[in-house]
Design an enzyme around this catalytic site. Structure first.
Site, mmCIF file in Angstrom:
data_model
loop_
_atom_site.group_PDB
_atom_site.id
_atom_site.type_symbol
_atom_site.label_atom_id
_atom_site.label_comp_id
_atom_site.label_asym_id
_atom_site.label_seq_id
_atom_site.Cartn_x
_atom_site.Cartn_y
_atom_site.Cartn_z
ATOM 1 N N CYS A 101 -3.194 -13.357 -0.894
ATOM 2 C CA CYS A 101 -3.058 -14.369 0.148
ATOM 3 C C CYS A 101 -2.925 -15.741 -0.495
ATOM 4 O O CYS A 101 -3.671 -16.066 -1.420
ATOM 5 C CB CYS A 101 -4.269 -14.332 1.074
ATOM 6 S SG CYS A 101 -4.186 -15.490 2.438
ATOM 7 N N HIS A 143 -1.371 -8.888 8.407
ATOM 8 C CA HIS A 143 -2.055 -9.876 7.568
ATOM 9 C C HIS A 143 -1.930 -11.272 8.183
ATOM 10 O O HIS A 143 -2.922 -11.993 8.326
ATOM 11 C CB HIS A 143 -1.439 -9.847 6.160
ATOM 12 C CG HIS A 143 -1.994 -10.851 5.220
ATOM 13 N ND1 HIS A 143 -2.840 -10.515 4.198
ATOM 14 C CD2 HIS A 143 -1.821 -12.197 5.132
ATOM 15 C CE1 HIS A 143 -3.166 -11.605 3.517
ATOM 16 N NE2 HIS A 143 -2.555 -12.646 4.067
ATOM 17 N N GLU A 144 -0.711 -11.646 8.574
ATOM 18 C CA GLU A 144 -0.491 -12.978 9.155
ATOM 19 C C GLU A 144 -1.115 -13.083 10.544
ATOM 20 O O GLU A 144 -1.654 -14.130 10.909
ATOM 21 C CB GLU A 144 1.004 -13.311 9.198
ATOM 22 C CG GLU A 144 1.706 -13.281 7.859
ATOM 23 C CD GLU A 144 1.034 -14.071 6.754
ATOM 24 O OE1 GLU A 144 0.285 -15.034 7.033
ATOM 25 O OE2 GLU A 144 1.246 -13.719 5.578
ATOM 26 N N HIS A 147 -4.620 -14.105 10.396
ATOM 27 C CA HIS A 147 -4.811 -15.552 10.244
ATOM 28 C C HIS A 147 -4.878 -16.247 11.601
ATOM 29 O O HIS A 147 -5.646 -17.190 11.780
ATOM 30 C CB HIS A 147 -3.679 -16.181 9.429
ATOM 31 C CG HIS A 147 -3.816 -16.014 7.961
ATOM 32 N ND1 HIS A 147 -4.849 -16.552 7.232
ATOM 33 C CD2 HIS A 147 -3.031 -15.362 7.073
ATOM 34 C CE1 HIS A 147 -4.705 -16.243 5.962
ATOM 35 N NE2 HIS A 147 -3.608 -15.520 5.827
#
EC number: 3.5.1.88
Length: 177
Positions: A101, A143-144, A147
Site C-alpha cells: 500500500c 483494497h481501495e 480505504h
C-alpha cells in the site's frame, strides 16, 4: 494536468474515516482530484489509489493496473475512476495474495480477498456502471474500497506472520509472485 499530491501515511486519521459520498461526480474539483490521484498512483508505481490517501474524505478510487516495479505481473488496463463504488455481490471463494500500500510503505501482507466481485459505480461522466472484476483487479478494487471504509490491508491480515517488509518480499518473490 495538476501535480500529484502527497500520499497520506499510516497514522493519519483520514485513513481511518469512512469517506463521504460524492454528490456531483462531474464537479471540476472532483475531476481535478481524480487527475491528481491518477498521477500519484502512476508516479508511485501503484496499481490503485483511493481519495483518502490523497487527503480527500470522499468516495472515489482509481484502479490503474499495469506491470511496474512493485507489481511486475499485474495485468494492463486503462486507469479507471470509480465514484461512489459499491460491492453488489462476491464469489464464495477467497484467495490470499500479497498486497502492499502506498500509505503503508515498506510492508507487504498476505491478505484474503474474494476472487470475483460485482460492483456498481459512477464513472467520470456521471454514468452509472455495473461491472464484474476478477482475480488481481478484484483484489485492487477490494483494497481501495477498504480505504473508503477506513480500513487498511494490514487490518485484513489473518496471521501476524503474513506481514513482511518490502525488502523481504522482494528477496522471496523477485518476480512479484
Amino acid at each position: 494536468m495538476n501535480p500529484p499530491l502527497d500520499i497520506y501515511q499510516l497514522g493519519h486519521p483520514i485513513l481511518r474515516q469512512v469517506a463521504e459520498p460524492i454528490a456531483n461526480p462531474e464537479d471540476p474539483q472532483i475531476q481535478a482530484q481524480i487527475e491528481q490521484a491518477m498521477a500519484a498512483a502512476f508516479e508511485s508505481n501503484g496499481v490503485g489509489i483511493a481519495a483518502p490517501q490523497i487527503g480527500q474524505s470522499c468516495r472515489f478510487m482509481i484502479i490503474a493496473s499495469r506491470p511496474n516495479l512493485r507489481y511486475p505481473n499485474a495485468p494492463t488496463m486503462e486507469p479507471t475512476a470509480l465514484i461512489n463504488p459499491k460491492i453488489l455481490s462476491h464469489s464464495d471463494t477467497q484467495v490470499k495474495g500479497w498486497e502492499g500500500c502506498l500509505s503503508v510503505p515498506g510492508v507487504r501482507g498476505f491478505v484474503p480477498r474474494f476472487t470475483e466481485i460485482e460492483v456498481e459505480y459512477t464513472d467520470r461522466n456521471g454514468e452509472l456502471k455495473r461491472q464484474i472484476f476478477t482475480d488481481f483487479v478484484a483484489r485492487i478494487f477490494q483494497h481501495e474500497y477498504d480505504h473508503l471504509e477506513g480500513y487498511l490491508f494490514i487490518d485484513r491480515v489473518t496471521n501476524p506472520e503474513d506481514l513482511i517488509s518490502e525488502s523481504e518480499y522482494m528477496s522471496r518473490f523477485p518476480t512479484g509472485s
